[in-house]
Write an enzyme that holds these catalytic residues in place. Sequence first.
Site, mmCIF file in Angstrom:
data_model
loop_
_atom_site.group_PDB
_atom_site.id
_atom_site.type_symbol
_atom_site.label_atom_id
_atom_site.label_comp_id
_atom_site.label_asym_id
_atom_site.label_seq_id
_atom_site.Cartn_x
_atom_site.Cartn_y
_atom_site.Cartn_z
ATOM 1 N N GLU A 210 4.845 -14.680 -10.935
ATOM 2 C CA GLU A 210 4.455 -14.043 -9.674
ATOM 3 C C GLU A 210 3.424 -14.857 -8.893
ATOM 4 O OE1 GLU A 210 2.123 -9.886 -8.492
ATOM 5 O OE2 GLU A 210 3.276 -10.016 -10.343
ATOM 6 N N ASP A 258 4.543 -3.664 -1.528
ATOM 7 C CA ASP A 258 3.634 -2.587 -1.923
ATOM 8 C C ASP A 258 3.811 -1.435 -0.941
ATOM 9 O OD1 ASP A 258 1.244 -0.927 -2.099
ATOM 10 O OD2 ASP A 258 0.401 -2.503 -3.350
#
Length: 382
Positions: A210, A258
């Site tokens: 990531e 998100d």
Amino acid sequence: MKITRVETFAVPPRWLFCRIETDDGAVGWGEPVVEGRADTVRTAVHELAGQFLIGADPRRIEDHWQLMTKGSFYRGGPVLSSAVAGLDQALWDIAGKTLGAPVHQLLGGPVRDRARAYCWVGGDEPAAVRDQVAAQVEAGFTAVKMNGSGRMNRLPNVAELSEVAARAQAAREVLGPGRDFAVDFHGRFSAAGAVRAVAALEPYAPMFVEEPVLPEYTHLLGRVTASTTLPIATGERLFNRTDSLPALQAGAAVLQPDLSHAGGISECRRIASLAETFDAAIAPHCPLGPLALAASLQLAFCTPNFLIQEQSIGIHYNTGAELLDYIADREVFRFHDGHLLRPTGPGLGVEIDEKAVRKADGSAKSWHNPVWRHPDGSFAEW
């Protein structure tokens, strides 16, 4: 039906909730926050509510989203996108409650019955990885995530690369071949450094790596994806479809929008659809509170290319309060062999303990991420 009131609540450990109330008594909850900028987002929530929402019909969700994101000449960025995100979540919560259905049912219905989740091991300076991974395996999790390094030179030396590899090796030895771990680089490397660090991980086959480069260097992400067979993930600091497109074009295999930052359920649903056209998976970013997790799960259960869900129960950032402290029924977030079951309650599927939220409002200490420096005194990426 008209919106009559919008309230916000800053609660420990570092979260901001919003509450939308209508003239017929319907209430929706959302979580608009940027970690470390909760007060700023709180102001933005009330500005948007006063300009666009008070007196309006809450069921016009898409129209509200368009106005909140495009009704000002200066647009976008994490603060405004997060303010919109929490309000959007609350509007979807109202829609589901008034229709007696969970949000994922309004978005086409479920495509799965349970969602795989992972938990964090280690902290900002990862240590004792082996013991923490073993504890999560014992708890029934099939996947974990850890930071790949602590403070790091942009071009890592041999010793630093060896530390990255050693932590990955320890995790793999505990997990075996049938479980997964992901590695978060937090943008701590340059693109050239990331290529070397990702190569050091290849023998241990993480599920994904990531943020190997900072989001502002997404145009360099292709150098990393082209250098490795490992899946590359990014997206927690990308706030809309147009931010996400270059990452997909650069070969990102996993997007991590998100739902409390990237425009809420409405926009993250579109980001997921965009990712599907690139054969990329979605793993929503969520080191936040119960409403952010609830919104993420609503997306997870109606999204074909969903991969795995981050969640913050027990995460090292949580001091002074836990995710479960603010919900009335904890069963919705009970893990079953490392998975969360499909929520069936209306709206976001969680019942907020309003008394606990109101009592906690204002008691949160202002949280800011650490500021790191290299040994020579210069700024280091956290």
